[in-house]
Design an enzyme around this catalytic site. Sequence first.
Site, mmCIF file in Angstrom:
data_model
loop_
_atom_site.group_PDB
_atom_site.id
_atom_site.type_symbol
_atom_site.label_atom_id
_atom_site.label_comp_id
_atom_site.label_asym_id
_atom_site.label_seq_id
_atom_site.Cartn_x
_atom_site.Cartn_y
_atom_site.Cartn_z
ATOM 1 N N LYS A 143 46.358 38.205 33.991
ATOM 2 C CA LYS A 143 46.900 39.444 34.599
ATOM 3 C C LYS A 143 47.396 40.408 33.533
ATOM 4 C CE LYS A 143 46.287 38.556 39.050
ATOM 5 N NZ LYS A 143 45.127 39.163 39.745
ATOM 6 N N TYR B 59 52.295 29.599 36.888
ATOM 7 C CA TYR B 59 51.305 30.696 36.953
ATOM 8 C C TYR B 59 50.412 30.669 35.697
ATOM 9 C CZ TYR B 59 49.358 35.073 38.698
ATOM 10 O OH TYR B 59 48.503 36.038 39.201
#
Length: 254
Positions: free
Chosen positions: A161, A154
């Site tokens: 995020k 990720y």
Amino acid sequence: MLLKDKKALILGVANNKSIAYGVADIFKKNGASLAFSYVGEPLKKRVEPISQELGGDFIFDCDVTSDEQISVAADLVKSRWGQVDVLVHSVAFANRDDLQGRFIDTSREGFSLALDVSAYSLAAVCHAFEPLFSRDASVMTMTYYGSQKAITNYNVMGVAKAALEASVRYLAVDLGPRGIRVNAISAGPIKTLAASGITGFKTILSTIEEKAPLKRNVDQEDVGKAALFLASDLSSGTTGEVLYVDCGYNIMGI
Ligand code: NAD
Ligand code: 0WE
């Protein structure tokens, strides 16, 4: 009809698997008027039929990396609707190369792009639409657990995020005095366009099935129902929050 007479702007429908599609669908069923953004002509062809299916009022081009396009979009929405009651930001992008291998190898450009599209854009959109927000408007964005814990591959999106979730808190402070709420939904993994071709995505899905308290994965409808809560007066006392819609996965230790 929790959203009767509410005007909801939806950024981030790519197709009928998009999280934003699930959100728009349930908003419509609860009486909202909808408008959808797309990025460039190829996506217009995909978003147009979806807007028709869901009875959208209009669609508009809006690449969130462009202040100019955001500003033109705000002018258009002002002329069509005058105001906005709900804004759904469901947009993220990183170079595919940056979603595999080591985070340490992320280029300056790749980092900047991921944070621009996936984090800064929320502030940019809130800035441009601030004059259009009605009293008690609700803004929401989509985040993922990779902001809190290092999740294999990720990488730069996890950093983006984390910035997005912090932005939610600061935007909640800025817009709170006007009664405007800003929240994030942290969704569990869902097989959408943005999840296609991700190395190890199937393994992630089966890990959730095995480990999450509810022993299943979430779908667009689970997220849509939480979005309906955040969009409506049911969440009148909630702002700056990250609401997990992940079948409880994030609460687990060993
Ligand atoms: P999706 O591919 O359907 O949606 C992503 C959207 O981002 C697309 O509509 C795309 O057009 C838009 N986008 C990309 N670059 C843009 C730009 N420059 N300007 C404007 N729009 C742009 O995938 P999705 O899974 O529905 O993703 C929506 C949101 O949900 C993203 O923020 C994603 O990070 C988040 N999320 C996804 C999952 C998952 O597992 N699918 C889990 C948690 C959070
Ligand atoms: O936020 C996301 C996806 C974000 C995303 C996906 C892509 C794929 C195609 C951003 N940019 C791109 N760029 C592309 O070219 N998710 C939460 C879904 C996701 O993505 C992962 C995951 C999960 C979960 C990537 C690696 C590991 C896990």
